[in-house]
Design a protein around this motif. Structure first.
Motif, PDB file in Angstrom:
ATOM      1  N   TYR A  23       0.826  -1.209   0.000  1.00 17.32           N
ATOM      2  CA  TYR A  23       0.000   0.000   0.000  1.00 17.32           C
ATOM      3  C   TYR A  23       0.858   1.256   0.000  1.00 17.32           C
ATOM      4  CZ  TYR A  23      -3.901  -3.035   1.016  1.00 17.32           C
ATOM      5  OH  TYR A  23      -4.845  -4.011   0.936  1.00 17.32           O
ATOM      6  N   CYS A  24       0.410   2.256  -0.743  1.00 15.80           N
ATOM      7  CA  CYS A  24       1.055   3.566  -0.733  1.00 15.80           C
ATOM      8  C   CYS A  24       0.720   4.234   0.590  1.00 15.80           C
ATOM      9  CB  CYS A  24       0.535   4.400  -1.896  1.00 15.80           C
ATOM     10  SG  CYS A  24       1.120   6.112  -1.860  1.00 15.80           S
ATOM     11  N   PRO A  25       1.729   4.749   1.315  1.00 23.06           N
ATOM     12  CA  PRO A  25       1.436   5.391   2.598  1.00 23.06           C
ATOM     13  C   PRO A  25       0.711   6.735   2.464  1.00 23.06           C
ATOM     14  CG  PRO A  25       3.792   5.480   2.126  1.00 23.06           C
ATOM     15  CD  PRO A  25       3.166   4.648   1.054  1.00 23.06           C
ATOM     16  N   LYS A  26       0.764   7.362   1.276  1.00 23.76           N
ATOM     17  CA  LYS A  26       0.095   8.647   1.077  1.00 23.76           C
ATOM     18  C   LYS A  26      -1.382   8.490   0.725  1.00 23.76           C
ATOM     19  CE  LYS A  26       3.985  11.387  -0.684  1.00 23.76           C
ATOM     20  NZ  LYS A  26       4.458  12.133  -1.871  1.00 23.76           N
ATOM     21  N   CYS A  27      -1.677   7.618  -0.245  1.00 21.94           N
ATOM     22  CA  CYS A  27      -3.047   7.535  -0.759  1.00 21.94           C
ATOM     23  C   CYS A  27      -3.712   6.188  -0.506  1.00 21.94           C
ATOM     24  CB  CYS A  27      -3.055   7.842  -2.253  1.00 21.94           C
ATOM     25  SG  CYS A  27      -2.251   6.580  -3.271  1.00 21.94           S
ATOM     26  N   LEU A  28      -2.988   5.242   0.039  1.00 17.78           N
ATOM     27  CA  LEU A  28      -3.469   3.897   0.364  1.00 17.78           C
ATOM     28  C   LEU A  28      -3.873   3.072  -0.862  1.00 17.78           C
ATOM     29  CD1 LEU A  28      -5.501   4.603   3.600  1.00 17.78           C
ATOM     30  CD2 LEU A  28      -3.130   3.868   3.378  1.00 17.78           C
ATOM     31  N   ARG A  29      -3.392   3.449  -2.040  1.00 21.93           N
ATOM     32  CA  ARG A  29      -3.620   2.620  -3.230  1.00 21.93           C
ATOM     33  C   ARG A  29      -2.830   1.328  -3.061  1.00 21.93           C
ATOM     34  NH1 ARG A  29      -2.303   4.225  -9.519  1.00 21.93           N
ATOM     35  NH2 ARG A  29      -2.830   2.173 -10.335  1.00 21.93           N
ATOM     36  N   SER A  30      -3.384   0.213  -3.509  1.00 21.50           N
ATOM     37  CA  SER A  30      -2.712  -1.075  -3.324  1.00 21.50           C
ATOM     38  C   SER A  30      -2.040  -1.543  -4.612  1.00 21.50           C
ATOM     39  CB  SER A  30      -3.707  -2.123  -2.847  1.00 21.50           C
ATOM     40  OG  SER A  30      -4.675  -2.358  -3.835  1.00 21.50           O
ATOM     41  N   PHE A  31      -0.931  -2.270  -4.441  1.00 23.72           N
ATOM     42  CA  PHE A  31      -0.148  -2.799  -5.552  1.00 23.72           C
ATOM     43  C   PHE A  31       0.238  -4.238  -5.243  1.00 23.72           C
ATOM     44  CE2 PHE A  31       0.414   1.734  -5.447  1.00 23.72           C
ATOM     45  CZ  PHE A  31       0.316   2.119  -6.767  1.00 23.72           C
ATOM     46  N   THR A  32       0.301  -5.063  -6.278  1.00 21.80           N
ATOM     47  CA  THR A  32       0.715  -6.448  -6.077  1.00 21.80           C
ATOM     48  C   THR A  32       2.228  -6.583  -6.081  1.00 21.80           C
ATOM     49  OG1 THR A  32       0.499  -6.873  -8.436  1.00 21.80           O
ATOM     50  CG2 THR A  32      -1.389  -7.445  -7.038  1.00 21.80           C
ATOM     51  N   LEU A  33       2.936  -5.619  -6.655  1.00 26.39           N
ATOM     52  CA  LEU A  33       4.394  -5.648  -6.687  1.00 26.39           C
ATOM     53  C   LEU A  33       4.957  -4.465  -5.910  1.00 26.39           C
ATOM     54  CD1 LEU A  33       4.988  -6.535 -10.439  1.00 26.39           C
ATOM     55  CD2 LEU A  33       5.067  -8.069  -8.471  1.00 26.39           C
ATOM     56  N   LYS A  34       5.935  -4.739  -5.090  1.00 27.08           N
ATOM     57  CA  LYS A  34       6.550  -3.696  -4.257  1.00 27.08           C
ATOM     58  C   LYS A  34       7.209  -2.614  -5.118  1.00 27.08           C
ATOM     59  CE  LYS A  34       9.607  -3.297  -0.279  1.00 27.08           C
ATOM     60  NZ  LYS A  34      10.501  -4.059   0.607  1.00 27.08           N
ATOM     61  N   GLY A  35       7.828  -3.014  -6.221  1.00 25.24           N
ATOM     62  CA  GLY A  35       8.478  -2.057  -7.116  1.00 25.24           C
ATOM     63  C   GLY A  35       7.493  -1.079  -7.729  1.00 25.24           C
ATOM     64  N   ASN A  36       6.308  -1.558  -8.070  1.00 25.29           N
ATOM     65  CA  ASN A  36       5.276  -0.666  -8.612  1.00 25.29           C
ATOM     66  C   ASN A  36       4.814   0.332  -7.562  1.00 25.29           C
ATOM     67  OD1 ASN A  36       5.434  -2.007 -11.018  1.00 25.29           O
ATOM     68  ND2 ASN A  36       3.536  -3.144 -10.741  1.00 25.29           N
ATOM     69  N   ARG A  37       4.674  -0.136  -6.312  1.00 23.41           N
ATOM     70  CA  ARG A  37       4.302   0.774  -5.222  1.00 23.41           C
ATOM     71  C   ARG A  37       5.390   1.828  -5.009  1.00 23.41           C
ATOM     72  NH1 ARG A  37       4.937  -0.229   0.484  1.00 23.41           N
ATOM     73  NH2 ARG A  37       7.027  -0.651  -0.230  1.00 23.41           N
ATOM     74  N   ASN A  38       6.649   1.415  -5.043  1.00 22.82           N
ATOM     75  CA  ASN A  38       7.758   2.355  -4.842  1.00 22.82           C
ATOM     76  C   ASN A  38       7.813   3.397  -5.951  1.00 22.82           C
ATOM     77  OD1 ASN A  38       8.408   0.965  -2.541  1.00 22.82           O
ATOM     78  ND2 ASN A  38      10.102  -0.156  -3.458  1.00 22.82           N
TER      79      ASN A  38
END
Length: 86
Positions: A23-38
């Motif tokens: 999860y993005c700490p700013k907007c809480l959008r979820s991602f299945t891959l950590k790299g995409n979240r980063n």
């Protein structure tokens, strides 16, 4: 030996666990891959679009979106992107 090969093939075909999300700490959008979240957190979340189509007013946070747009909407034009941060 054959059992270990079959297990590795079966493991490759198994779907990923859906419970592991990043999860993005700013907007809480979820991602299945950590790299995409980063990438989202560092370059996209809370930022204005950085890239622009040279042929119309479309702006995007990712160059790949502009490239795809140009190929579809401006098919006989050169595929390039304007970086608004430069």
């Amino acid at each position: 030996m054959l059992d270990s090969m079959m297990n590795s093939v079966a493991r490759d075909r198994m779907p990923r666990r859906k419970s592991l999300l990043f999860y993005c700490p700013k907007c809480l959008r979820s991602f299945t891959l950590k790299g995409n979240r980063n990438r989202h957190y560092k370059y996209e979340c809370g930022h204005e679009p950085r890239f622009k189509c040279p042929y119309c007013k479309l702006k995007s946070k990712q160059t790949s979106q502009i490239y795809s747009h140009i190929r579809k909407k401006h098919p006989y034009k050169t595929v390039c992107v304007i970086d608004l941060k430069r």
